[in-house]
Write an enzyme that holds these catalytic residues in place. Structure first.
Site, PDB file in Angstrom:
ATOM      1  N   CYS A   2      -4.390   2.954  10.068  1.00  0.00           N
ATOM      2  CA  CYS A   2      -4.786   4.376  10.121  1.00  0.00           C
ATOM      3  C   CYS A   2      -6.222   4.585  10.582  1.00  0.00           C
ATOM      4  O   CYS A   2      -6.593   5.687  10.969  1.00  0.00           O
ATOM      5  CB  CYS A   2      -4.560   5.039   8.780  1.00  0.00           C
ATOM      6  SG  CYS A   2      -5.369   4.230   7.438  1.00  0.00           S
TER       7      CYS A   2
ATOM      8  N   HIS B 148       3.539   7.038   4.363  1.00  0.00           N
ATOM      9  CA  HIS B 148       3.956   7.019   5.774  1.00  0.00           C
ATOM     10  C   HIS B 148       4.900   5.851   6.054  1.00  0.00           C
ATOM     11  O   HIS B 148       4.896   4.857   5.324  1.00  0.00           O
ATOM     12  CB  HIS B 148       2.728   6.823   6.677  1.00  0.00           C
ATOM     13  CG  HIS B 148       1.809   8.003   6.749  1.00  0.00           C
ATOM     14  ND1 HIS B 148       0.463   7.910   6.515  1.00  0.00           N
ATOM     15  CD2 HIS B 148       2.057   9.302   7.052  1.00  0.00           C
ATOM     16  CE1 HIS B 148      -0.086   9.104   6.669  1.00  0.00           C
ATOM     17  NE2 HIS B 148       0.845   9.963   6.989  1.00  0.00           N
TER      18      HIS B 148
HETATM   19  C1  CIR Z   1      -3.971  11.462   3.705  1.00  0.00           C
HETATM   20  O1  CIR Z   1      -3.357  11.617   2.652  1.00  0.00           O
HETATM   21  O2  CIR Z   1      -3.670  12.060   4.728  1.00  0.00           O
HETATM   22  C2  CIR Z   1      -5.142  10.505   3.706  1.00  0.00           C
HETATM   23  N1  CIR Z   1      -5.816  10.566   2.458  1.00  0.00           N
HETATM   24  C3  CIR Z   1      -4.677   9.109   3.972  1.00  0.00           C
HETATM   25  C4  CIR Z   1      -4.071   8.948   5.327  1.00  0.00           C
HETATM   26  C5  CIR Z   1      -3.733   7.541   5.659  1.00  0.00           C
HETATM   27  N2  CIR Z   1      -3.143   7.484   6.949  1.00  0.00           N
HETATM   28  C6  CIR Z   1      -2.349   6.517   7.367  1.00  0.00           C
HETATM   29  O3  CIR Z   1      -2.033   5.594   6.644  1.00  0.00           O
HETATM   30  N3  CIR Z   1      -1.868   6.609   8.595  1.00  0.00           N
END
Ligand code: CIR
Length: 265
Positions: free
Chosen positions: A248, A161
Site C-alpha cells: 500500500c 483489502h
Molecule cells: C485505510 O483504512 O484506508 C488505511 N488506514 C489503511 C489503508 C491500507 N491500504 C492498503 O493496504 N492498500
C-alpha cells in the site's frame, strides 16, 4: 526498463487514519516517517526510482498511495476510494501519473481501493470488500479488457483489502491467508500460505524477482526463502497500526511502455 515507485510522505495527521479491523493505538509520527524512509531505501536498492509526493494534514491516510490508483501497461486508473475521507488523495496522484500513462477514472456509484486489485500477469483479481463494489469491478472490466487483461471478482472476508489476504510473490506464485480469500479463485497460481501465527503476513511487494517484506513475520519469511525467493526485510510496525502493509505504500510501474510488437520482422 526503468521502474518508478511513486510514494507519498506520511501525513502529520496519520493518527486520525481510517481503521476497520484494528483498534486505535498511538502512532509515533517520527518513527512512522523513519520507517517509511527505510521502505523507500529498500525500493531504491532494488532498482526503483522513488518519486515521493507531498502530503497534508487533510489526508491522514495519504501514505497508503496504492489505494488511489491502479497502474497497468497502457493505462492508469484513478480510483474512487471506499472511504470518503480518502477521496481527496486522488487528485495529486492523478497529476503525477499523467506523465506516465493515459488516465481513466472509476466513477460513481463505483468505489474501489487499489489495495483490492491484484495483478498477476494478464489476470486482474479484484476484491469485493467494505471498500470496493461490483459497480467498480464492472467499470474496471470495461477499461482493461481492450488491453488484454481478464478481470475476476473475489469475495474478501475478515480483512481490509484483497491484498491483505493475497499478494504476488513471484510470476504465478501468490502468498496467501486462506481464511480471508477463497483459495479456488487462485487455482492457476502456485500458492504459499502464511504461517498460522502470522495471519497479517500475506502482503508482500514484488520487484522483478525480489521481495520487500515486513520483519514482523519471520516464520512466513522462512517459507518464502525456502522457496528460493530473495527477501529484503523492512520494519513497518508504526504504519501497521494504521492498518497499512507494504504494497500500500507505493505504486510501482515501468516508466516506459513496452514497445509495440513488430508485425513484419
Ligand atoms: C485505510 O483504512 O484506508 C488505511 N488506514 C489503511 C489503508 C491500507 N491500504 C492498503 O493496504 N492498500
Amino acid at each position: 526498463m526503468s521502474l518508478i515507485a511513486l510514494t507519498r510522505a506520511v501525513s502529520p495527521a496519520i493518527a486520525r487514519c481510517e481503521l476497520t479491523h484494528l483498534s486505535r493505538a498511538p502512532i509515533d509520527f517520527e518513527r512512522a516517517r523513519a520507517q517509511h524512509e527505510g521502505y523507500e531505501l529498500a525500493l531504491r536498492a532494488l532498482g526503483c526510482t522513488v518519486q515521493q509526493l507531498p502530503t497534508g494534514p487533510e489526508m491522514p491516510d495519504a501514505v497508503f498511495i496504492e489505494d488511489a490508483a491502479v497502474v497497468v501497461d497502457g493505462l492508469a486508473i484513478i480510483t474512487r476510494p471506499g472511504a470518503q475521507s480518502r477521496r481527496s488523495e486522488c487528485e495529486g496522484v492523478a497529476r503525477a501519473l499523467e506523465a506516465y500513462r493515459p488516465l481513466a477514472y472509476i466513477e460513481e456509484p463505483g468505489t474501489l481501493d487499489g489495495g483490492d486489485v491484484l495483478v498477476v500477469g494478464q489476470s486482474i483479481f479484484i476484491g469485493l470488500s467494505s471498500r470496493t463494489n461490483l459497480a467498480a469491478v464492472e467499470q474496471m472490466q470495461r477499461l482493461v479488457a481492450p488491453l488484454g487483461y481478464m478481470v475476476q471478482a473475489v469475495r474478501v472476508t475478515g480483512c481490509l483489502h484483497l491484498k491483505s489476504a493475497v499478494s504476488a510473490a513471484a510470476d504465478d506464485v501468490v502468498l496467501m491467508n486462506r481464511d480471508w480469500a477463497p483459495v479456488d479463485a487462485f487455482t492457476g497460481c502456485d500458492i504459499i500460505y502464511v504461517h498460522p501465527d502470522e495471519p497479517h503476513g500475506a502482503n508482500v511487494v514484488l520487484i522483478g524477482q525480489s521481495l520487500v517484506y515486513p520483519t514482523a513475520f519471520p516464520r512466513t519469511r522462512e517459507r518464502l526463502e525456502s522457496r528460493g525467493l530473495g527477501v529484503t526485510g523492512v520494519d513497518v510496525s508504526e504504519l501497521a497500526k494504521a492498518e497499512g502493509a507494504v504494497t500500500c505504500c507505493s505504486l510501482i510501474f515501468t516508466a516506459g511502455q513496452p514497445a509495440a510488437p513488430t508485425l513484419n520482422p
